[in-house]
Design an enzyme around this catalytic site. Structure first.
Site, short mmCIF file in Angstrom:
data_model
loop_
_atom_site.label_atom_id
_atom_site.label_comp_id
_atom_site.label_asym_id
_atom_site.label_seq_id
_atom_site.Cartn_x
_atom_site.Cartn_y
_atom_site.Cartn_z
N SER A 138 3.68 -1.51 2.38
CA SER A 138 2.30 -1.71 2.97
C SER A 138 0.99 -1.06 2.25
O SER A 138 1.12 0.13 1.61
CB SER A 138 2.26 -1.15 4.47
OG SER A 138 0.91 -1.45 5.00
N TYR A 152 2.18 5.62 10.25
CA TYR A 152 2.60 4.34 9.71
C TYR A 152 2.29 4.45 8.22
O TYR A 152 3.13 3.93 7.44
CB TYR A 152 1.91 3.26 10.22
CG TYR A 152 2.08 1.83 9.74
CD1 TYR A 152 3.24 0.94 10.23
CD2 TYR A 152 1.45 1.41 8.90
CE1 TYR A 152 3.62 -0.03 9.65
CE2 TYR A 152 1.79 -0.04 8.18
CZ TYR A 152 2.70 -0.65 8.65
OH TYR A 152 3.04 -2.07 8.27
#
Length: 246
Positions: A138, A152
């Protein structure tokens, strides 16, 4: 192309898009998800005959669960050639409000899950002398962005590093390990969870002026999963509309 792919977190979202793309390119595809009902529903949508798509239960937090999926898919189709580590979880939370339980839970799903998948399938691929592993990283793990939570971002940064470690370890075995690192994507859950005004503000910061295409991410995964990508390994392919350039 008569190859078998396992896609984790394939019951919905990006995982479902990736599974369909691999199916359209001729792969047989196992949709692995902790939500077996969602995986089964998506599998039926992709291939109502069930001849080239199956759903299997997977808890990415468990190495044993990955082993069970590997064995089940081999029993069904005789082999596996591709693993896409897509399953993930995000928890939007202010940095100082993240609890130990939340931090560990996000890391357990996003980072531990990728590690177990690479370890279990990487060893199997190495034994056979061929395999493709594609990890979904990501933008958050590259630029330190915390819009989706620091836990995250940290976990996805770990996924990018794990990709390099496994790529180096398996390179002489005919196994490639790569990552795809998307920025904000045009997915239903994004529109459902992000207020319209905030989403517009996010889009305004993207140099190309639009959310990323899940379909293009899936096409990139399919390329990295192909036989022709034999000399690409340890790479992290950025799909972020110019938000992060290096």
């Amino acid at each position: 192309m008569d190859t078998v792919a396992v896609v984790t977190g394939a019951g919905r979202g990006l995982g479902a898009v990736i599974a369909r793309q691999l199916y359209d390119r001729g792969h047989r595809v196992a949709l692995a998800d902790i939500d077996i009902a969602a995986a089964s529903s998506t599998a039926a949508e992709i291939d109502s005959t069930g001849s080239r798509v199956i759903a299997v239960a997977l808890d990415v937090r468990s190495k044993n669960s990955f082993e069970n999926v590997r064995d089940a898919v081999i029993e069904q189709w005789g082999s596996v050639e591709v693993l896409v580590n897509n399953a993930g979880q995000a928890q939007i939370r202010a940095l100082m409000a993240i609890t130990p339980q939340e931090f560990c839970g996000i890391v357990e799903t996003n980072l531990n899950g990728a590690f177990f998948g690479c370890q279990v399938f990487g060893a199997y691929f190495a034994e056979r002398g061929y395999g493709r592993i594609v990890n979904i990283a990501s933008l958050a793990g590259q630029n330190g962005g915390t819009a989706t939570g620091a836990h995250y971002a940290a976990a996805k940064g770990g996924v990018a590093t794990l990709t390099k470690v496994f790529a180096r370890e398996l390179a002489r075995s005919g196994v490639t390990v790569n990552a795809v690192s998307p920025g904000p994507l045009d997915l239903p859950f994004v529109h459902e969870t992000v207020p319209t005004e905030k989403l517009a503000a996010i889009v305004s910061t993207i140099p190309v002026g639009a959310l990323g295409s899940p379909g293009f991410v899936a096409e990139t995964v399919a390329l990295l999963a192909s036989q022709s990508a034999s000399t690409v390994t340890g790479a992290c392919w950025d799909i972020n509309g110019g938000l992060y350039m290096r």
